[in-house]
Design an enzyme around this catalytic site. Structure first.
Site, PDB file in Angstrom:
ATOM      1  N   GLY A   9       0.825  -1.216   0.000  1.00 51.85           N
ATOM      2  CA  GLY A   9       0.000   0.000   0.000  1.00 51.85           C
ATOM      3  C   GLY A   9       0.849   1.252   0.000  1.00 51.85           C
ATOM      4  O   GLY A   9       0.644   2.162   0.814  1.00 51.85           O
ATOM      5  N   ARG A  12       0.009   5.648  -1.799  1.00 54.43           N
ATOM      6  CA  ARG A  12      -0.555   6.854  -1.184  1.00 54.43           C
ATOM      7  C   ARG A  12      -0.253   6.859   0.315  1.00 54.43           C
ATOM      8  O   ARG A  12       0.158   5.853   0.872  1.00 54.43           O
ATOM      9  CB  ARG A  12      -2.086   6.866  -1.352  1.00 54.43           C
ATOM     10  CG  ARG A  12      -2.535   6.988  -2.788  1.00 54.43           C
ATOM     11  CD  ARG A  12      -4.038   7.071  -2.910  1.00 54.43           C
ATOM     12  NE  ARG A  12      -4.698   5.778  -2.807  1.00 54.43           N
ATOM     13  CZ  ARG A  12      -5.656   5.491  -1.927  1.00 54.43           C
ATOM     14  NH1 ARG A  12      -6.057   6.392  -1.062  1.00 54.43           N
ATOM     15  NH2 ARG A  12      -6.210   4.294  -1.908  1.00 54.43           N
ATOM     16  N   VAL A  61      -3.124  -7.604  -1.474  1.00 58.93           N
ATOM     17  CA  VAL A  61      -2.362  -8.323  -0.450  1.00 58.93           C
ATOM     18  C   VAL A  61      -3.224  -9.281   0.391  1.00 58.93           C
ATOM     19  O   VAL A  61      -2.685 -10.062   1.179  1.00 58.93           O
ATOM     20  CB  VAL A  61      -1.567  -7.366   0.464  1.00 58.93           C
ATOM     21  CG1 VAL A  61      -0.384  -6.769  -0.272  1.00 58.93           C
ATOM     22  CG2 VAL A  61      -2.456  -6.282   1.055  1.00 58.93           C
ATOM     23  N   ASN A  87       1.745  -2.371   5.429  1.00 58.45           N
ATOM     24  CA  ASN A  87       1.070  -1.101   5.646  1.00 58.45           C
ATOM     25  C   ASN A  87      -0.340  -1.040   5.042  1.00 58.45           C
ATOM     26  O   ASN A  87      -1.204  -0.331   5.549  1.00 58.45           O
ATOM     27  CB  ASN A  87       1.932   0.020   5.047  1.00 58.45           C
ATOM     28  CG  ASN A  87       1.156   1.311   4.878  1.00 58.45           C
ATOM     29  OD1 ASN A  87       0.952   2.071   5.832  1.00 58.45           O
ATOM     30  ND2 ASN A  87       0.688   1.580   3.662  1.00 58.45           N
ATOM     31  N   TYR A 152     -12.326  -3.007  12.026  1.00 60.39           N
ATOM     32  CA  TYR A 152     -10.994  -2.392  11.877  1.00 60.39           C
ATOM     33  C   TYR A 152     -10.156  -2.588  13.159  1.00 60.39           C
ATOM     34  O   TYR A 152      -8.997  -2.998  13.098  1.00 60.39           O
ATOM     35  CB  TYR A 152     -11.177  -0.903  11.579  1.00 60.39           C
ATOM     36  CG  TYR A 152      -9.897  -0.134  11.336  1.00 60.39           C
ATOM     37  CD1 TYR A 152      -9.210  -0.250  10.131  1.00 60.39           C
ATOM     38  CD2 TYR A 152      -9.381   0.727  12.305  1.00 60.39           C
ATOM     39  CE1 TYR A 152      -8.048   0.468   9.896  1.00 60.39           C
ATOM     40  CE2 TYR A 152      -8.233   1.450  12.083  1.00 60.39           C
ATOM     41  CZ  TYR A 152      -7.567   1.326  10.870  1.00 60.39           C
ATOM     42  OH  TYR A 152      -6.407   2.035  10.648  1.00 60.39           O
ATOM     43  N   LYS A 156      -6.654  -4.615  13.637  1.00 63.54           N
ATOM     44  CA  LYS A 156      -5.427  -3.946  14.085  1.00 63.54           C
ATOM     45  C   LYS A 156      -4.926  -4.511  15.419  1.00 63.54           C
ATOM     46  O   LYS A 156      -3.725  -4.523  15.678  1.00 63.54           O
ATOM     47  CB  LYS A 156      -5.660  -2.436  14.176  1.00 63.54           C
ATOM     48  CG  LYS A 156      -5.923  -1.783  12.815  1.00 63.54           C
ATOM     49  CD  LYS A 156      -4.744  -1.980  11.862  1.00 63.54           C
ATOM     50  CE  LYS A 156      -4.890  -1.231  10.561  1.00 63.54           C
ATOM     51  NZ  LYS A 156      -3.729  -1.393   9.681  1.00 63.54           N
ATOM     52  N   ILE A 185      -3.662  10.467  11.330  1.00 61.78           N
ATOM     53  CA  ILE A 185      -2.638  10.939  10.402  1.00 61.78           C
ATOM     54  C   ILE A 185      -3.351  11.478   9.159  1.00 61.78           C
ATOM     55  O   ILE A 185      -4.300  10.843   8.667  1.00 61.78           O
ATOM     56  CB  ILE A 185      -1.682   9.779  10.008  1.00 61.78           C
ATOM     57  CG1 ILE A 185      -1.136   9.048  11.256  1.00 61.78           C
ATOM     58  CG2 ILE A 185      -0.556  10.274   9.109  1.00 61.78           C
ATOM     59  CD1 ILE A 185      -0.323   9.886  12.222  1.00 61.78           C
TER      60      ILE A 185
HETATM   61  P1  NAP Z   1      -4.663   5.400   2.463  1.00 69.12           P
HETATM   62  O1  NAP Z   1      -4.157   6.790   2.281  1.00 69.12           O
HETATM   63  O2  NAP Z   1      -6.112   5.125   2.293  1.00 69.12           O
HETATM   64  O3  NAP Z   1      -3.812   4.431   1.485  1.00 69.12           O
HETATM   65  C1  NAP Z   1      -4.069   3.064   1.495  1.00 69.12           C
HETATM   66  C2  NAP Z   1      -3.012   2.356   0.702  1.00 69.12           C
HETATM   67  O4  NAP Z   1      -3.236   0.943   0.804  1.00 69.12           O
HETATM   68  C3  NAP Z   1      -3.048   2.702  -0.782  1.00 69.12           C
HETATM   69  O5  NAP Z   1      -1.729   2.682  -1.268  1.00 69.12           O
HETATM   70  C4  NAP Z   1      -3.861   1.540  -1.371  1.00 69.12           C
HETATM   71  O6  NAP Z   1      -3.565   1.258  -2.736  1.00 69.12           O
HETATM   72  C5  NAP Z   1      -3.377   0.397  -0.498  1.00 69.12           C
HETATM   73  N1  NAP Z   1      -4.291  -0.752  -0.446  1.00 69.12           N
HETATM   74  C6  NAP Z   1      -5.583  -0.786  -0.030  1.00 69.12           C
HETATM   75  N2  NAP Z   1      -6.077  -2.033  -0.142  1.00 69.12           N
HETATM   76  C7  NAP Z   1      -5.073  -2.803  -0.644  1.00 69.12           C
HETATM   77  C8  NAP Z   1      -4.975  -4.157  -1.014  1.00 69.12           C
HETATM   78  N3  NAP Z   1      -5.993  -5.013  -0.856  1.00 69.12           N
HETATM   79  N4  NAP Z   1      -3.798  -4.594  -1.530  1.00 69.12           N
HETATM   80  C9  NAP Z   1      -2.738  -3.761  -1.684  1.00 69.12           C
HETATM   81  N5  NAP Z   1      -2.779  -2.455  -1.340  1.00 69.12           N
HETATM   82  C10 NAP Z   1      -3.942  -1.991  -0.848  1.00 69.12           C
HETATM   83  O7  NAP Z   1      -4.303   4.824   3.914  1.00 69.12           O
HETATM   84  P2  NAP Z   1      -3.334   5.409   5.050  1.00 69.12           P
HETATM   85  O8  NAP Z   1      -4.107   6.367   5.865  1.00 69.12           O
HETATM   86  O9  NAP Z   1      -2.027   5.804   4.472  1.00 69.12           O
HETATM   87  O10 NAP Z   1      -3.158   4.098   5.945  1.00 69.12           O
HETATM   88  C11 NAP Z   1      -2.039   3.225   5.806  1.00 69.12           C
HETATM   89  C12 NAP Z   1      -2.049   2.239   6.961  1.00 69.12           C
HETATM   90  O11 NAP Z   1      -1.976   2.963   8.185  1.00 69.12           O
HETATM   91  C13 NAP Z   1      -3.312   1.395   7.026  1.00 69.12           C
HETATM   92  O12 NAP Z   1      -2.991   0.091   7.462  1.00 69.12           O
HETATM   93  C14 NAP Z   1      -4.141   2.098   8.073  1.00 69.12           C
HETATM   94  O13 NAP Z   1      -5.045   1.225   8.699  1.00 69.12           O
HETATM   95  C15 NAP Z   1      -3.050   2.571   9.017  1.00 69.12           C
HETATM   96  N6  NAP Z   1      -3.454   3.686   9.861  1.00 69.12           N
HETATM   97  C16 NAP Z   1      -3.796   4.896   9.319  1.00 69.12           C
HETATM   98  C17 NAP Z   1      -4.155   5.932  10.156  1.00 69.12           C
HETATM   99  C18 NAP Z   1      -4.538   7.295   9.638  1.00 69.12           C
HETATM  100  O14 NAP Z   1      -4.952   8.122  10.443  1.00 69.12           O
HETATM  101  N7  NAP Z   1      -4.411   7.577   8.371  1.00 69.12           N
HETATM  102  C19 NAP Z   1      -4.175   5.731  11.538  1.00 69.12           C
HETATM  103  C20 NAP Z   1      -3.824   4.495  12.057  1.00 69.12           C
HETATM  104  C21 NAP Z   1      -3.452   3.480  11.207  1.00 69.12           C
HETATM  105  P3  NAP Z   1      -4.367   2.006  -3.966  1.00 69.12           P
HETATM  106  O15 NAP Z   1      -3.804   3.409  -4.013  1.00 69.12           O
HETATM  107  O16 NAP Z   1      -4.036   1.195  -5.162  1.00 69.12           O
HETATM  108  O17 NAP Z   1      -5.816   2.002  -3.591  1.00 69.12           O
END
Ligand code: NAP
Length: 244
Positions: A9, A12, A61, A87, A152, A156, A185
């Protein structure tokens, strides 16, 4: 530690920032993505433009065959993986009584089954090399729970249990396994919540603001570095004091 880092992932958000950080630290980086090939290509171009090495590889994944195919391609093109950052993740929120089985399965598959599949695939070469780092992105939702996020939060929290168990299994092989638990984030994931929700969240955070993907990436970079060689099985919370 140098070599090949696979970041799931990475097209982005946090994954993108992690890919850029590990590339700047000297790793050849695999930018995995689900469907957004243009964004993944941009990350690869940015790394190559700065003199680094990177390839983009599409794979869902949560899908066993897709993960096997991805590891084959990566090993063939770049060699064995030394750092795996699990990730990729999604949310599909709803109160439990209204949460469908499909909503439950989709989130558990993408966020937790993926960690099992990718880690198992990466460990084979790490065990042979007697070295390696696995870094799993969990969430404060997995530590404290969150109403409307039973799927979720379960995924996690599962990642944290997986991290501890795997760390115990592979420690004697020179491999560390850690988790990072971000709070709020600024990414597409939190943008989707809208200004009202993120504003209310910021008010609960000691530092008074959301974090940036780079602020999570720097911790992942540290866990992948030689300086973190004696840290394993841990969950490092990066939440600006949200959980205090
Ligand atoms: P995001 O901006 O929505 O980006 C998600 C990424 O995951 C994208 O690159 C997407 O690819 C990829 N993805 C989604 N489903 C997938 C799959 N089945 N196979 C391969 N890639 C996949 O998310 P983010 O906020 O950066 O979050 C990243 C991680 O941090 C996640 O595990 C999330 O749960 C965790 N997290 C985030 C936050 C927050 O506040 N943002 C807080 C705690 C934890 P595409 O671009 O091709 O769709």
């Amino acid at each position: 530690m140098t070599g090949v880092a696979l970041v799931t992932g990475a097209s982005r958000g946090i994954g993108r920032a992690v890919a850029l950080k590990l590339a700047s630290d000297g790793f050849a980086v695999v930018v995995n993505y689900a469907s957004n090939s243009a964004k993944a290509d941009e990350v690869v171009a940015q790394i190559r433009g700065a003199g680094g090495k990177a390839i983009a590889v599409q794979a869902d994944v949560g899908d066993q065959d897709a993960v096997s195919a991805m590891f084959e391609v990566v090993t063939e093109q770049l060699g064995p993986i030394t750092v795996l950052v699990n990730n990729a993740g999604i949310t599909d929120d709803g109160l439990l009584l209204r949460m469908s089985v499909d909503q439950w399965d989709r989130v558990i598959t993408t966020n937790l089954r993926s960690v099992y599949l990718c880690t198992k695939a990466a460990l084979r070469s790490m065990i042979r090399a007697k070295a390696g780092r696995v870094i799993n992105i969990s969430s404060v939702s997995g530590v404290s729970g969150n109403a409307g996020q039973a799927n979720y939060a379960a995924s996690k929290a599962g990642v944290i249990g997986f991290t501890k168990s795997t760390a115990k299994e592979v420690g004697s092989r020179g491999i560390t396994v850690n988790a990072v638990a971000p709070g709020f984030i600024s990414t597409d994931m939190t943008d989707a919540l809208g200004d009202e929700v993120t504003g209310a969240a910021a008010a609960q955070i000691s530092l008074g603001r959301l974090g940036s993907p780079e602020e999570v990436a720097s911790v992942v970079g540290y866990l992948a570095s030689d300086g973190a060689s004696y840290i394993t099985g841990q969950t490092i919370v990066v939440d600006g004091g949200l959980a205090l």
